[in-house]
Design a protein around this motif. Structure first.
Motif, PDB file in Angstrom:
ATOM      1  N   THR A 128       0.851  -1.183   0.000  1.00  0.00           N
ATOM      2  CA  THR A 128       0.000   0.000   0.000  1.00  0.00           C
ATOM      3  C   THR A 128       0.888   1.236   0.000  1.00  0.00           C
ATOM      4  N   SER A 131      -1.898   7.408  -1.675  1.00  0.00           N
ATOM      5  CA  SER A 131      -2.369   7.601  -3.052  1.00  0.00           C
ATOM      6  C   SER A 131      -1.928   8.914  -3.691  1.00  0.00           C
ATOM      7  N   PHE A 171      -4.636   5.145   1.467  1.00  0.00           N
ATOM      8  CA  PHE A 171      -3.694   4.168   0.919  1.00  0.00           C
ATOM      9  C   PHE A 171      -4.304   3.472  -0.284  1.00  0.00           C
ATOM     10  N   GLU A 172      -3.494   3.254  -1.309  1.00  0.00           N
ATOM     11  CA  GLU A 172      -3.923   2.482  -2.473  1.00  0.00           C
ATOM     12  C   GLU A 172      -3.103   1.202  -2.540  1.00  0.00           C
ATOM     13  N   LEU A 173      -3.790   0.110  -2.839  1.00  0.00           N
ATOM     14  CA  LEU A 173      -3.138  -1.181  -3.004  1.00  0.00           C
ATOM     15  C   LEU A 173      -2.502  -1.268  -4.381  1.00  0.00           C
TER      16      LEU A 173
END
Length: 179
Positions: A128, A131, A171-173
């Motif tokens: 993560t 973003s 958070f972006e995966l």
């Protein structure tokens, strides 16, 4: 006289490394020292990035490895690789700000991927990333990671993760197949 740095040595972190690792991770992301590198989060977050207890927990957790890179007798980079079933998770990634841009991070990431495949049979690496860190996400994309669009909230109010300086953090995966 040869002044070239010695070849990096990969090894698992030990309890004796905890203080050096906390200082390394902090210097790579927070405060003025982090501005010497390109991975700084100093404009996004203040406060600590980790603490001795958090690092020690990663070192001792089953299914987790805190991989370090030692050069000239000093720990200059690290990352966590954690076994999670069919995939591995990558985190706690830090490279000394004065060494960023020399390819050490790319080398360490590749070693973490190799380790996840070889030791756990992982078919994917997950991580993560905040973003809004477009430059960092682009760096990972150049190494085969893809954005999933799957977001999780930033833990506002939990100072273990830092003190946010803006209200749009999440958070972006990112995922990469480990073929």
């Amino acid at each position: 006289m040869d002044t070239a740095p010695s070849r990096p040595i990969f090894r698992d972190a030990t309890d004796a490394d905890v203080d050096d690792l906390v200082a390394l991770i902090q210097s790579a992301y927070r405060g003025e020292p982090s501005r010497a590198g390109w991975t700084t989060e100093a404009d996004l977050l203040e406060g600590r990035r980790t603490d001795p207890e958090g690092v020690r927990e990663v070192i001792t957790s089953a299914g987790s490895r805190l991989l370090t890179v030692e050069r000239d007798g000093r720990v200059v980079a690290c990352c966590q690789v954690e076994h999670r079933g069919g995939h591995a998770n990558f985190g706690m990634f830090a490279v000394s700000p004065r060494l960023q841009g020399e390819g050490l991070g790319k080398t360490l990431l590749a070693e973490a991927e190799r380790l996840a495949r070889a030791e756990w049979g992982a078919t994917e690496m997950h991580m993560t990333v905040i973003s809004v860190r477009e430059d960092l996400i682009a760096w990972y994309e150049r190494r085969g990671y893809r954005r999933t669009g799957r977001m999780t909230p930033f833990p506002y109010g939990d100072e273990r993760f830092g003190i946010p300086q803006r209200d749009d953090l999440r958070f972006e995966l990112l995922v990469k197949p480990l073929g």
